[in-house]
Design a protein around this motif. Sequence first.
Motif, PDB file in Angstrom:
ATOM      1  N   VAL A   1       9.287 -17.891  -0.984  1.00 32.78           N
ATOM      2  CA  VAL A   1       8.616 -16.598  -1.096  1.00 32.78           C
ATOM      3  C   VAL A   1       8.521 -16.256  -2.574  1.00 32.78           C
ATOM      4  O   VAL A   1       9.521 -16.301  -3.297  1.00 32.78           O
ATOM      5  N   ALA A   2       7.315 -15.954  -3.023  1.00 26.06           N
ATOM      6  CA  ALA A   2       7.093 -15.567  -4.419  1.00 26.06           C
ATOM      7  C   ALA A   2       6.760 -14.081  -4.489  1.00 26.06           C
ATOM      8  O   ALA A   2       6.182 -13.517  -3.552  1.00 26.06           O
ATOM      9  N   THR A   3       7.136 -13.447  -5.592  1.00 24.67           N
ATOM     10  CA  THR A   3       6.777 -12.050  -5.824  1.00 24.67           C
ATOM     11  C   THR A   3       6.137 -11.928  -7.205  1.00 24.67           C
ATOM     12  O   THR A   3       6.458 -12.696  -8.118  1.00 24.67           O
ATOM     13  N   ILE A   4       5.225 -10.972  -7.325  1.00 25.15           N
ATOM     14  CA  ILE A   4       4.573 -10.709  -8.610  1.00 25.15           C
ATOM     15  C   ILE A   4       4.615  -9.215  -8.876  1.00 25.15           C
ATOM     16  O   ILE A   4       4.596  -8.411  -7.945  1.00 25.15           O
ATOM     17  N   PRO A   5       4.673  -8.806 -10.139  1.00 27.70           N
ATOM     18  CA  PRO A   5       4.708  -7.382 -10.460  1.00 27.70           C
ATOM     19  C   PRO A   5       3.339  -6.726 -10.387  1.00 27.70           C
ATOM     20  O   PRO A   5       3.233  -5.494 -10.440  1.00 27.70           O
ATOM     21  N   ASP A   6       2.280  -7.519 -10.276  1.00 31.57           N
ATOM     22  CA  ASP A   6       0.921  -6.987 -10.314  1.00 31.57           C
ATOM     23  C   ASP A   6       0.652  -6.062  -9.120  1.00 31.57           C
ATOM     24  O   ASP A   6       1.030  -6.352  -7.994  1.00 31.57           O
ATOM     25  N   PHE A   7      -0.048  -4.976  -9.388  1.00 33.83           N
ATOM     26  CA  PHE A   7      -0.431  -3.999  -8.380  1.00 33.83           C
ATOM     27  C   PHE A   7      -1.629  -4.541  -7.607  1.00 33.83           C
ATOM     28  O   PHE A   7      -2.694  -4.750  -8.165  1.00 33.83           O
ATOM     29  N   VAL A   8      -1.458  -4.794  -6.304  1.00 32.07           N
ATOM     30  CA  VAL A   8      -2.525  -5.417  -5.524  1.00 32.07           C
ATOM     31  C   VAL A   8      -3.043  -4.548  -4.383  1.00 32.07           C
ATOM     32  O   VAL A   8      -4.161  -4.753  -3.912  1.00 32.07           O
ATOM     33  N   HIS A   9      -2.255  -3.579  -3.917  1.00 32.87           N
ATOM     34  CA  HIS A   9      -2.592  -2.887  -2.666  1.00 32.87           C
ATOM     35  C   HIS A   9      -2.422  -1.379  -2.802  1.00 32.87           C
ATOM     36  O   HIS A   9      -1.453  -0.905  -3.383  1.00 32.87           O
ATOM     37  N   GLN A  10      -3.375  -0.639  -2.235  1.00 35.62           N
ATOM     38  CA  GLN A  10      -3.295   0.820  -2.179  1.00 35.62           C
ATOM     39  C   GLN A  10      -3.048   1.237  -0.734  1.00 35.62           C
ATOM     40  O   GLN A  10      -3.918   1.070   0.121  1.00 35.62           O
ATOM     41  N   TYR A  11      -1.864   1.756  -0.489  1.00 29.62           N
ATOM     42  CA  TYR A  11      -1.461   2.155   0.860  1.00 29.62           C
ATOM     43  C   TYR A  11      -1.628   3.663   0.999  1.00 29.62           C
ATOM     44  O   TYR A  11      -1.068   4.430   0.224  1.00 29.62           O
ATOM     45  N   ARG A  12      -2.418   4.076   1.997  1.00 35.41           N
ATOM     46  CA  ARG A  12      -2.685   5.501   2.209  1.00 35.41           C
ATOM     47  C   ARG A  12      -1.830   6.018   3.360  1.00 35.41           C
ATOM     48  O   ARG A  12      -1.894   5.495   4.478  1.00 35.41           O
ATOM     49  N   ARG A  13      -1.017   7.035   3.093  1.00 31.68           N
ATOM     50  CA  ARG A  13      -0.235   7.675   4.134  1.00 31.68           C
ATOM     51  C   ARG A  13      -1.021   8.890   4.638  1.00 31.68           C
ATOM     52  O   ARG A  13      -1.369   9.764   3.872  1.00 31.68           O
ATOM     53  N   ARG A  14      -1.301   8.906   5.931  1.00 29.98           N
ATOM     54  CA  ARG A  14      -2.151   9.969   6.478  1.00 29.98           C
ATOM     55  C   ARG A  14      -1.669  10.386   7.864  1.00 29.98           C
ATOM     56  O   ARG A  14      -0.991   9.624   8.563  1.00 29.98           O
ATOM     57  N   LYS A  15      -2.047  11.586   8.281  1.00 35.23           N
ATOM     58  CA  LYS A  15      -1.714  12.084   9.597  1.00 35.23           C
ATOM     59  C   LYS A  15      -2.437  11.250  10.654  1.00 35.23           C
ATOM     60  O   LYS A  15      -3.593  10.885  10.488  1.00 35.23           O
ATOM     61  N   GLY A  16      -1.732  10.953  11.740  1.00 31.78           N
ATOM     62  CA  GLY A  16      -2.328  10.217  12.833  1.00 31.78           C
ATOM     63  C   GLY A  16      -2.180   8.712  12.724  1.00 31.78           C
ATOM     64  O   GLY A  16      -2.483   7.996  13.670  1.00 31.78           O
ATOM     65  N   SER A  17      -1.705   8.217  11.574  1.00 33.38           N
ATOM     66  CA  SER A  17      -1.511   6.776  11.408  1.00 33.38           C
ATOM     67  C   SER A  17      -0.156   6.392  12.002  1.00 33.38           C
ATOM     68  O   SER A  17       0.809   7.148  11.899  1.00 33.38           O
ATOM     69  N   ILE A  18      -0.096   5.177  12.597  1.00 35.34           N
ATOM     70  CA  ILE A  18       1.180   4.737  13.165  1.00 35.34           C
ATOM     71  C   ILE A  18       2.122   4.292  12.070  1.00 35.34           C
ATOM     72  O   ILE A  18       3.291   4.055  12.328  1.00 35.34           O
TER      73      ILE A  18
END
Length: 220
Positions: free
Chosen positions: A203-220
């Motif tokens: 498993v490799a990890t990188i510090p680069d920002f790759v994903h925008q996660y949106r927290r919203r009402k109604g999401s599981i």
Amino acid sequence: MGNDVTIAIPVWNVEPYVAAAVESALSQTYPDTRILIVDDRGTDRSMEIVEKTIEEHHAEDRVQIIRHPENKGLGEARNTAIYNTDTDYLYFLDSDDMMQPDAIEQLMAAAQKTGADITVGGTHVYNEDMTMRSVYAEMPRMAITTPHAGIYLTAYAAPRFNTEAWGKLYKTSLFNDNNIRPLHPILEDVMLWMQTAYYADTVATIPDFVHQYRRRKGSI
């Protein structure tokens, strides 16, 4: 197949957000990227918007749409994506999130260098109105090679490590060789990570920002 990547997007009742998600997948700087849309039979205009977005980007040859006969839930939508992916790598993008334009490029560079079964990037968390909330899963550049490497990573990085399906580039063979499928309709992220973490040898990890996660009402 080579080093082609599939970005899998399950779609269900995300009308206000889905255009941005699909556009972020279509805008990847990595050239060998395909998009797989799983229509989980929502009740809003999400798929109409998906089809319009694909048409506007003239991307019909890069996008495959698979339609469930009825709503089956996010776990089964991810299963459908896994069953129908014929590329070497797979990335999950939820249809209310977005990817950075160079997300796949950055992840693939690390995956090719390390041979990782899973490559994990950094995530930023946003509120529903896209105001910044926090940084999530910000990791150093490293690779862990050992049996059950993902389990070691989870222990090393807790509690700042995310166990969601997104933000990670997977070798498709990891799923198929070990018969890994999300099993729970709501907790599928955790179930998926537990299985892939156990079977991954690198498993490799990188510090680069790759994903925008949106927290919203109604999401599981």
